[in-house]
Structure formats: structure tokens, C-alpha cells
Design an enzyme around this catalytic site. Structure first.
Site, short mmCIF file in Angstrom:
data_model
loop_
_atom_site.label_atom_id
_atom_site.label_comp_id
_atom_site.label_asym_id
_atom_site.label_seq_id
_atom_site.Cartn_x
_atom_site.Cartn_y
_atom_site.Cartn_z
N HIS A 209 14.75 9.18 -7.96
CA HIS A 209 14.69 10.46 -8.69
C HIS A 209 13.94 10.40 -10.01
O HIS A 209 13.74 11.40 -10.67
CB HIS A 209 16.09 11.01 -8.95
N1 UDP Z 1 25.61 8.71 -6.82
C1 UDP Z 1 26.42 9.43 -5.97
N2 UDP Z 1 25.83 10.06 -4.89
C2 UDP Z 1 24.50 9.97 -4.63
C3 UDP Z 1 23.70 9.20 -5.51
C4 UDP Z 1 24.27 8.60 -6.60
O1 UDP Z 1 27.63 9.50 -6.15
O2 UDP Z 1 24.05 10.56 -3.63
C5 UDP Z 1 26.24 8.11 -8.00
C6 UDP Z 1 26.22 6.60 -8.08
O3 UDP Z 1 27.47 6.18 -8.54
C7 UDP Z 1 25.18 6.32 -9.14
C8 UDP Z 1 25.33 7.51 -10.05
O4 UDP Z 1 25.57 8.59 -9.14
O5 UDP Z 1 25.43 5.15 -9.84
C9 UDP Z 1 24.21 7.78 -10.97
O6 UDP Z 1 23.15 8.27 -10.30
P1 UDP Z 1 21.76 8.72 -10.85
O7 UDP Z 1 20.82 7.92 -10.03
O8 UDP Z 1 21.70 10.20 -10.77
O9 UDP Z 1 21.67 8.36 -12.40
P2 UDP Z 1 21.16 7.11 -13.21
O10 UDP Z 1 22.06 5.98 -12.94
O11 UDP Z 1 19.75 6.83 -12.80
O12 UDP Z 1 21.23 7.54 -14.63
#
Ligand code: UDP
Length: 378
Positions: A209
Site C-alpha cells: 500500500h
Molecule cells: N492488517 C490487517 N488486515 C489486513 C492487512 C493488515 O489486520 O488485511 C493489520 C496487520 O496487523 C498489520 C497492520 O494491519 O500489521 C498495519 O497495516 P498497514 O500495512 O496498514 O500499516 P503499516 O504497518 O504499514 O503502518
């Protein structure tokens, strides 16, 4: 003492959940400890927000600021305007923010300009990549906060190098991992698992993303091409972030037979991650979760703000060089991955430490109520 807690986007919810649980536990013996939960509305639909509140048993927010705006500046401004009003009405002693999203930075600036103390959970992590909006959010939040809770000694050292006084910094561990350890016994198959689980051979999990990967059509297509070409017949399951879905549709990206499914709830995502052969991702949180679950992890970025996931954990930074991605996928699929360990204090007790430190620091802040007013602009 009154604490206002801020959460705005998906990666915030699993970080704030254990802190609220701990505050509620502590408040049984200390009823003066009160909290208010502000949802800024950065993520608003059920798949990116509501479902996490239910699954992680986060209480309904006291207010949703329903922030508006599609650009970085519009969204930040909208959060600040809503949060300022909430602070005037509710006058907390401390504002606690988590992570590195726009809400983290916007609410810290707003509170500090009203002379309210702020605490930052997950402070001090740096990718060094100033093209990431999150890096700017991290640096600004950490430049002006009053209390810093870190997930690693490296993050603590970074803050010290940035001239933050040591008595404000506390290495407490990782609240995201508190949630992971609390919830592992509840993980569940996605509701459409029988459609997904067409082969028993195993699968890779994919999440994408970051603007650096999904906003350029050529780059995005190359990523899909390489992942498809090097999957060696294994399934690829891709819970797809709304931003990425939009870009795939707009750009007309060829996604081959990659199984694109809706963003998953936390419990379903952890099921998918913990049962996968490995994960290919550009998420920061996923690299931490993969480390604790000992799942091989390829990060499609050139830098990480979480170096412990590479040095200690199962993460490898592959950047955007197609050759490296192909080589690392081959290692992953053939069981040749490095053995990982678990970083210090990622033991499920970070929230307990945070609430105990806040209690100690603000023990004298029970009543009388602070005067909080809007500071005039100049
Ligand atoms: N996650 C989730 N469902 C999904 C994808 C991600 O529950 O389909 C959770 C997972 O625990 C991940 C968290 O959302 O660590 C954070 O995701 P994201 O990639 O949006 O944020 P980032 O860690 O890049 O800030």
C-alpha cells in the site's frame, strides 16, 4: 488524571487496544485515572476501522472527528481543527498518540500549541527516507513531545542523538506485539476460506500500500510480473488495501491469478500470516508480526524504520530491484530462510509498562483541573 488517547487509522488500532485495556484495569484501583478515546476518522469504513474495534474489544470512541480531505495537508488540517475543539471541551492532562500516521502528528501539534503534554508510543523509529509521509510525521511528533515510549534500544538511541533528554524516554517494548500475543488464541479463518484454500501446497501472503510501490503504474506492474513469475506454482493471497485496489483498477494492472481478497480483519489476517510460507509486504507492522511469528518476510522497500526486524527477526529488505526479489522469493519458497529471534521486551507487557510510567509521572496531576484554551494565532 485525564488522558486523551488518539487513534485514526488501521495500524493505530492494534497499538491503542492494549493501552486502553491496561488503563481500565488500573482504573479499578485508581478511579481518578480517566481516559477519553478520540477517533480522528482517517480510516472510516468497517473493513479498515469498525471491525478492528469489535475484534480487539476497543470501546466505542468518545468522539469521531470524521476528518475530511484527500490530500495530506487537507487531512492534517481537518484533524487539527476537530481535535482543538475536543481539547477545549475536555481539558486532558496528557494526550497520548501512537505510531506515525497523520493523526499522530496533527494531534501532537494541536495539543502542544495548547500547552498540553503529549506522549508518543513507538517514538524514535526512523527510516531516513524523507519521501515517506510517515517519516515526517515521526520526526515532527518526536521533536515536540514530552514523553517517549520506544520499541527498541535503537529507537531510544536515535532520540538521544536528536537531543531528547533521557529522562523523557522509556524503552517499554511493542504494544502491537501485546495485541498479537493476546489475540493469537483467537485467530480465525477468513469467512471465504474454502474459496481461497484451493490448493494444499501452501501460499505466500502479499500486502502492498505504500505510495512508493503502488502510485507508479510501471513499478506496480513490474512488481506483479516478478511476483507472479517467481511464485513456483504457489498461491499468492493478497488482502488488498483500498488505495491499492483503486490504483490497480485505474491503471489496468495485470494481476494474473493472484488471489485478491478484501482487507482482512485482524484475527483473519493473523490466521493468514501465521499459516503462510512467507509474506511479501511494504507494511511496517507486518514485519514486526512476522518476526514474532517466525514467518519469513520480504520487505519491498529500500529502508526500514524497524531495523531490529532485519537484524534480529525474519525480515529482509529487498528494495525494488527485480533480481533481488526473485532471489529472495526462491529462498523463501525453498525453505532457505534465516532463523529469527524475538527483539528485547516484545513480550506482551509494553502497555503495562506505559501505563505504570504515566501513573508515576503524573501522580500529582489529579485535580485541580487545568485551564486549557485556544492559543491565539499570530
Ligand atoms: N492488517 C490487517 N488486515 C489486513 C492487512 C493488515 O489486520 O488485511 C493489520 C496487520 O496487523 C498489520 C497492520 O494491519 O500489521 C498495519 O497495516 P498497514 O500495512 O496498514 O500499516 P503499516 O504497518 O504499514 O503502518
Amino acid at each position: 488524571m485525564k488522558i486523551t488517547l488518539v487513534a485514526g487509522a488501521r495500524p493505530n488500532f492494534m497499538k491503542i487496544a492494549p493501552i486502553i485495556r491496561e488503563i481500565k484495569k488500573t482504573a479499578i484501583h485508581n478511579p481518578e485515572l480517566k481516559y477519553r478515546l478520540v477517533h480522528t476518522g482517517q480510516h472510516y469504513d468497517d473493513t479498515m476501522s469498525g471491525n478492528f474495534f469489535r475484534q480487539l474489544e476497543i470501546p466505542e470512541p468518545n468522539i469521531n472527528l470524521c476528518c475530511k480531505g484527500s490530500s495530506q495537508a487537507e487531512q492534517t488540517a481537518s484533524i487539527m481543527m476537530g481535535f482543538e475543539k475536543d481539547l477545549i471541551l475536555n481539558k486532558p492532562d496528557l494526550v497520548l498518540v501512537v505510531g506515525d500516521v497523520n493523526s499522530t502528528m496533527a494531534c501532537t501539534i494541536t495539543a502542544k500549541k495548547m500547552n498540553i503534554d503529549t506522549a508518543h508510543v513507538e517514538a524514535g523509529i526512523r527510516s531516513g527516507d524523507m519521501t515517506m509521509p510517515e517519516e515526517i510525521n515521526r520526526m515532527i511528533t518526536d521533536a515536540i513531545s514530552d514523553l517517549y515510549f520506544t520499541t527498541s534500544t535503537m529507537a531510544t538511541e536515535t532520540l538521544i542523538k536528536e537531543n531528547i533528554s533521557e529522562d523523557k524516554i522509556h524503552f517499554v517494548g511493542n504494544t502491537m506485539i501485546d495485541t498479537l500475543l493476546q489475540q493469537m488464541k483467537r485467530i480465525q479463518k477468513p469467512s471465504n476460506w474454502s474459496d481461497i484454500d484451493t490448493r494444499i501446497k501452501g501460499y505466500l501472503l502479499l500486502t502492498l500500500h505504500r505510495p512508493s510501490n503502488v502510485d507508479d503504474p510501471i513499478k506496480l506492474q513490474i512488481l506483479f510480473d516478478i511476483i507472479h513469475q517467481n511464485a513456483e506454482g504457489y498461491d499468492i493471497i493478497f488482502p488488498i488495501h483500498p488505495r491499492t485496489r483503486k490504483n490497480i483498477e485505474t491503471f489496468g494492472i495485470e494481476t494474473y491469478d493472484i488471489k485478491m481478497i478484501a482487507p482482512q480483519g485482524y484475527l483473519e489476517f493473523m490466521f493468514l500470516l501465521s499459516n503462510s510460507i512467507g509474506v511479501i509486504t511494504d507494511s511496517g507492522g507486518v514485519t514486526e508480526e512476522a518476526t514474532v511469528l517466525n514467518i519469513p518476510c520480504i520487505t519491498l522497500r529500500n529502508t526500514t524504520e524497524r531495523p531490529e526486524t532485519v537484524v534480529i527477526g525474519t525480515n529482509e529488505l529487498v528494495g525494488d530491484e527485480p533480481l533481488y526479489l526473485a532471489q529472495f522469493m526462491s529462498k523463501m519458497l525453498n525453505g532457505n530462510w534465516k532463523k529469527g529471534g524475538i527483539p528485547e521486551k516484545w513480550d506482551g507487557k509494553a502497555a503495562e509498562r506505559i501505563v505504570s510510567i504515566i501513573q508515576d509521572k503524573y501522580a500529582n496531576n489529579f485535580q485541580p483541573e487545568k485551564e486549557v484554551e485556544m492559543t491565539e494565532t499570530i
